[in-house]
Design a protein around this motif. Structure first.
Motif, PDB file in Angstrom:
ATOM      1  N   UNK A   1       0.814  -1.216   0.000  1.00  0.00           N
ATOM      2  CA  UNK A   1       0.000   0.000   0.000  1.00  0.00           C
ATOM      3  C   UNK A   1       0.847   1.265   0.000  1.00  0.00           C
ATOM      4  N   UNK A   2       2.141   1.126   0.301  1.00  0.00           N
ATOM      5  CA  UNK A   2       3.033   2.287   0.268  1.00  0.00           C
ATOM      6  C   UNK A   2       3.208   2.979   1.603  1.00  0.00           C
ATOM      7  N   UNK A   3       3.219   2.188   2.682  1.00  0.00           N
ATOM      8  CA  UNK A   3       3.314   2.782   4.020  1.00  0.00           C
ATOM      9  C   UNK A   3       4.614   3.545   4.223  1.00  0.00           C
ATOM     10  N   UNK A   4       5.748   2.932   3.883  1.00  0.00           N
ATOM     11  CA  UNK A   4       7.036   3.601   4.089  1.00  0.00           C
ATOM     12  C   UNK A   4       7.152   4.866   3.246  1.00  0.00           C
ATOM     13  N   UNK A   5       6.628   4.826   2.022  1.00  0.00           N
ATOM     14  CA  UNK A   5       6.664   6.009   1.160  1.00  0.00           C
ATOM     15  C   UNK A   5       5.814   7.121   1.763  1.00  0.00           C
ATOM     16  N   UNK A   6       4.655   6.760   2.297  1.00  0.00           N
ATOM     17  CA  UNK A   6       3.797   7.771   2.915  1.00  0.00           C
ATOM     18  C   UNK A   6       4.443   8.331   4.175  1.00  0.00           C
ATOM     19  N   UNK A   7       5.067   7.477   4.971  1.00  0.00           N
ATOM     20  CA  UNK A   7       5.739   7.963   6.182  1.00  0.00           C
ATOM     21  C   UNK A   7       6.826   8.961   5.815  1.00  0.00           C
TER      22      UNK A   7
ATOM     23  N   UNK B   1       1.669   9.404  -2.301  1.00  0.00           N
ATOM     24  CA  UNK B   1       2.832   9.686  -1.460  1.00  0.00           C
ATOM     25  C   UNK B   1       4.088   9.943  -2.279  1.00  0.00           C
ATOM     26  N   UNK B   2       4.211   9.295  -3.439  1.00  0.00           N
ATOM     27  CA  UNK B   2       5.430   9.443  -4.243  1.00  0.00           C
ATOM     28  C   UNK B   2       5.611  10.865  -4.761  1.00  0.00           C
ATOM     29  N   UNK B   3       4.510  11.598  -4.911  1.00  0.00           N
ATOM     30  CA  UNK B   3       4.585  12.987  -5.387  1.00  0.00           C
ATOM     31  C   UNK B   3       4.254  13.997  -4.287  1.00  0.00           C
ATOM     32  N   UNK B   4       3.738  13.507  -3.163  1.00  0.00           N
ATOM     33  CA  UNK B   4       3.355  14.396  -2.076  1.00  0.00           C
ATOM     34  C   UNK B   4       1.935  14.905  -2.165  1.00  0.00           C
ATOM     35  N   UNK B   5       1.210  14.523  -3.218  1.00  0.00           N
ATOM     36  CA  UNK B   5      -0.148  15.014  -3.374  1.00  0.00           C
ATOM     37  C   UNK B   5      -1.055  14.443  -2.278  1.00  0.00           C
TER      38      UNK B   5
END
Length: 340
Positions: free
Chosen positions: A68-74, A251-255
């Protein structure tokens, strides 16, 4: 209490580490967290001193299925928090090695771009099989970080098994992360994640199906809320399920990340003295019972009881005694040992 190689008693060493950590020494803070995680001789005197100085931080649990991209979101949240000039700590709970008990992913360098930032502290911890599980381990770690001056503490789980739900007992606010087109809404139901979520975030919002997944989750949450009302119209005595806000981020773009941080701050304010108090009571419950279980286990393995304890466990292993009867036997042995 025995001394150490440096000639100092554990209580003295713990006091020195606590003072250094509260003064901003990150190496001392790391050593304290190691002591707490491994439950060494330093852990008890350190927590005795630190715990009364904790309680001000906002502990946010971030959980959800793998992918789901937890580390990227963190990492994106860290960046947004730092833009506001705030300090943040992260406890990344990894799976445990069955051999060493250490974090299997503990040697992974997380969020390298923040390695030199003194207002960001990232710690990888193992989801060990201690009594109390994730809640007790992270509860102790977040108390240390809280007392060290971090106002926001993010707890990221590996996203497998019971740890997904247990994070709710270790957090004031629980964020459940989902990804589009993965059937994650079904996973959420199976894991009970929607029941513990304060915020639901559909990450990877730039992928097809993100809006549809968010809409499905909103519909599920509305349906879940309507079922909480009793058929007689008088309402059920069961606790009403949470009605979390559903958000979309990339999360990868910050949006969507600034909006998520704002939602976290709103939730912190909204639950002051309310559900957060219940969450902290649950955290205290996990911490205290983990200590009780450890101390009972320690007493049963002291020299005068170790042989009889081993014999009881051997009978369980051989299926000559069931584990419930064994527990009763061990408790009775403790009672007789404590009686004058």
């Amino acid at each position: 209490m025995g001394g150490s190689a440096d000639g100092l008693e554990p209580a003295t060493r713990a006091h020195d580490l606590v003072a250094a950590a509260r003064a901003g020494d990150r190496r001392a803070l790391a050593r304290l967290l190691t002591a707490v995680e491994n439950r060494t001789a330093l852990a008890e005197p350190a927590l005795r001193e630190l715990y009364p100085q904790a309680g001000a931080a906002h502990v946010v649990g971030i959980t959800g299925p793998p992918g789901a991209g937890k580390s990227t979101l963190v990492a994106a949240l860290i960046g947004e928090v730092r833009k506001a000039g705030r300090a943040v700590a992260v406890v990344a709970v990894d799976p445990s090695s069955p051999i060493t008990g250490g974090a299997l992913l503990g040697d992974r360098v997380r969020m390298q771009s923040y390695a030199g930032d003194r207002d960001v502290f990232i710690r990888s911890m193992a989801a060990r099989g201690h009594a109390g599980g994730l809640a007790s381990t992270t509860g102790a770690a977040t108390a240390v970080l809280d007392a060290a001056g971090f106002d926001l503490i993010l707890v990221e789980t590996v996203g497998t098994g019971q740890s997904e739900v247990e994070v709710a007992a270790a957090a004031d606010t629980t964020v459940v992360l989902e990804a589009p087109e993965m059937g994650d809404e079904v996973q959420a139901i199976k894991a009970g994640l929607l029941e513990v979520a304060d915020l639901v975030v559909v990450n990877k919002g730039d992928k097809p199906g993100a809006q549809r997944t968010a809409a499905q989750l909103r519909a599920m949450l509305v349906a879940g809320g309507s079922r909480a009302v009793g058929a007689d119209g008088g309402g059920s005595k069961r606790p009403r399920p949470k009605r979390p806000e559903v958000m979309i981020t990339t999360a990868s773009t910050g949006e969507g990340v600034p909006e998520l941080l704002a939602a976290l701050d709103r939730h912190r304010s909204a639950v002051a003295g309310g559900p957060t108090a219940a969450a902290r009571l649950a955290r205290a419950d996990a911490l205290v019972w983990a200590i009780v279980a450890d101390r009972l286990r320690g007493r049963l393995h002291e020299p005068r009881l170790a042989a009889s304890t081993g014999e009881t466990l051997s009978r369980v292993a051989a299926h000559r005694l069931d584990p419930y009867a064994a527990a009763d036997e061990l408790l009775a042995r403790l009672r007789s040992d404590l009686d004058p």
